[in-house]
Design an enzyme around this catalytic site. Sequence first.
Site, PDB file in Angstrom:
ATOM      1  N   TYR A 145      39.398  37.315  41.891  1.00 43.81           N
ATOM      2  CA  TYR A 145      38.083  36.565  42.076  1.00 43.81           C
ATOM      3  C   TYR A 145      37.561  35.474  41.236  1.00 43.81           C
ATOM      4  O   TYR A 145      36.909  34.584  41.574  1.00 43.81           O
ATOM      5  CB  TYR A 145      37.080  37.730  41.984  1.00 43.81           C
ATOM      6  CG  TYR A 145      37.229  38.450  43.235  1.00 43.81           C
ATOM      7  CD1 TYR A 145      38.097  38.410  44.316  1.00 43.81           C
ATOM      8  CD2 TYR A 145      36.171  39.841  43.279  1.00 43.81           C
ATOM      9  CE1 TYR A 145      38.390  39.238  45.459  1.00 43.81           C
ATOM     10  CE2 TYR A 145      36.372  40.761  44.536  1.00 43.81           C
ATOM     11  CZ  TYR A 145      37.549  40.624  45.349  1.00 43.81           C
ATOM     12  OH  TYR A 145      37.637  41.403  46.450  1.00 43.81           O
ATOM     13  N   LYS A 195      49.867  47.166  42.516  1.00 49.12           N
ATOM     14  CA  LYS A 195      50.785  46.823  43.471  1.00 49.12           C
ATOM     15  C   LYS A 195      52.117  46.384  42.599  1.00 49.12           C
ATOM     16  O   LYS A 195      52.698  45.191  42.865  1.00 49.12           O
ATOM     17  CB  LYS A 195      50.188  45.815  44.405  1.00 49.12           C
ATOM     18  CG  LYS A 195      50.989  45.565  45.710  1.00 49.12           C
ATOM     19  CD  LYS A 195      50.821  46.520  46.758  1.00 49.12           C
ATOM     20  CE  LYS A 195      51.897  46.155  47.895  1.00 49.12           C
ATOM     21  NZ  LYS A 195      52.402  47.340  48.717  1.00 49.12           N
ATOM     22  N   ASP A 227      48.283  50.366  48.591  1.00 49.32           N
ATOM     23  CA  ASP A 227      48.096  50.715  50.112  1.00 49.32           C
ATOM     24  C   ASP A 227      48.378  52.129  50.366  1.00 49.32           C
ATOM     25  O   ASP A 227      47.546  52.876  51.261  1.00 49.32           O
ATOM     26  CB  ASP A 227      49.433  49.788  50.851  1.00 49.32           C
ATOM     27  CG  ASP A 227      50.763  49.968  49.966  1.00 49.32           C
ATOM     28  OD1 ASP A 227      50.501  50.384  48.776  1.00 49.32           O
ATOM     29  OD2 ASP A 227      51.603  49.366  50.519  1.00 49.32           O
ATOM     30  N   ASP A 251      37.383  46.676  44.515  1.00 47.45           N
ATOM     31  CA  ASP A 251      36.067  46.324  45.576  1.00 47.45           C
ATOM     32  C   ASP A 251      36.478  46.979  46.873  1.00 47.45           C
ATOM     33  O   ASP A 251      35.558  47.590  47.442  1.00 47.45           O
ATOM     34  CB  ASP A 251      36.418  44.613  45.672  1.00 47.45           C
ATOM     35  CG  ASP A 251      35.215  44.031  46.537  1.00 47.45           C
ATOM     36  OD1 ASP A 251      34.167  44.946  46.936  1.00 47.45           O
ATOM     37  OD2 ASP A 251      35.365  42.903  46.941  1.00 47.45           O
ATOM     38  N   ASP A 255      34.525  50.692  48.237  1.00 47.77           N
ATOM     39  CA  ASP A 255      33.728  50.793  49.488  1.00 47.77           C
ATOM     40  C   ASP A 255      34.439  51.799  50.275  1.00 47.77           C
ATOM     41  O   ASP A 255      33.616  52.736  51.202  1.00 47.77           O
ATOM     42  CB  ASP A 255      33.943  49.393  50.340  1.00 47.77           C
ATOM     43  CG  ASP A 255      32.888  48.411  49.847  1.00 47.77           C
ATOM     44  OD1 ASP A 255      32.003  48.750  48.896  1.00 47.77           O
ATOM     45  OD2 ASP A 255      32.469  47.793  50.642  1.00 47.77           O
TER      46      ASP A 255
END
Length: 362
Positions: A145, A195, A227, A251, A255
Amino acid sequence: MGKSFKIAVLSGDGIGPEVMAEALKILDAIQDKYSVVFERTFANVGGIAIDVDGKALPEQTVATCKASDAILFGSVGGPKWETLPPDEQPERGALLPLRKIFGLFCNLRPAIIFPALTSASSLKEEVIDGGFNLLVVRELTGGIYFAEPKGITGEGSERTGFDTMKYSDAEVERISHVAFQTARKRSSKVCSIDKANVLSTSVLWREVVERVAKGYPDVELTHMYVDNAAMQLVRWPKQFDVMLCGNMFGDIISDEAAMLTGSLGMLPSASLAEGTFGMYEPSGGSAPDIAGQGIANPIAQILSASMMLRYSFGMIEAADAVDAAVEKTLNQGFRTGDIFQGLDGERKVNTVAMGDAIIANL
Ligand code: NAD
């Protein structure tokens, strides 16, 4: 009289001021019970600050925060300000600069489903029977980000958008320590999310986390690809205690974890700087659809205040007492509209009555 703490109170927009009032009532009760003084200074932020001061994060508000030991934040935004340029909108214009100015590099987002509320979850009862309590520790100021270069170049079909995913050894080390230290105060399990089968950033991430873990032999460390973690969260959330994530994975995972609990009105969060300074706020937004009606759930704001007691003020016993009072109130059947299901024993109450019931149980 005992200690004194300075709190910058930034209630913001929509339901922010309504739920903040209940959290402040709880702090009043804590003051009396634990012989501390909470000096509160109120300051504008978000839409209200745009209206009154011309920008989402006025200098005066920053000064108030700098003079405080912690920020208790409500929520910002609403339809009135959605047509402003993105950088001037309440969320981007206030939250991102606050994170930057105060070096809030670490986001703690608990996802707790209380046993009394398991039927509010989107998961089957047998999966979450007895509730669950996990904590996402998310790196907040680095990763894809923020890393440069990023942008859009070229023309026509060659036009290309690009971002840079980057983490330094020091950034990973800093957030890893938070995860391990926090795990020690819980069930002593850290699952690091990456990952590493595809991303170099994640290979480094995993190496550093393993190195830091050597200093915490009492904490169990596992690794999971992001994943798989997304799948495991819906399959068996109880397997997790602390989930350690970089910015983007955190993030998304936080959520997802939040939604498994049923209502955004229940979930607090903390954004911490090095040392004890932190900003505490509900995970949800300003809920314009119910603002002004006095029916919002104040529990996320109250639990945010409890996190402030725990992480910035070191008042563990008081924080435990607030958390226990919330759980007891839910067990007694008190429900705001967002968590009311019409089950036997439930009592539908408004924002103020929920706050009063929690205080009565403190
Ligand atoms: P939201 O979280 O405000 O609302 C989503 C849904 O959850 C709504 O139905 C709302 O009524 C409900 N909800 C949220 N908190 C609740 C509570 N305490 N009690 C009962 N119900 C609750 O998200 P949104 O609708 O996507 O966004 C509304 C505004 O909030 C937007 O302007 C958005 O930019 C802003 N926002 C701000 C923050 C923040 O201040 N940190 C975070 C997210 C969204």
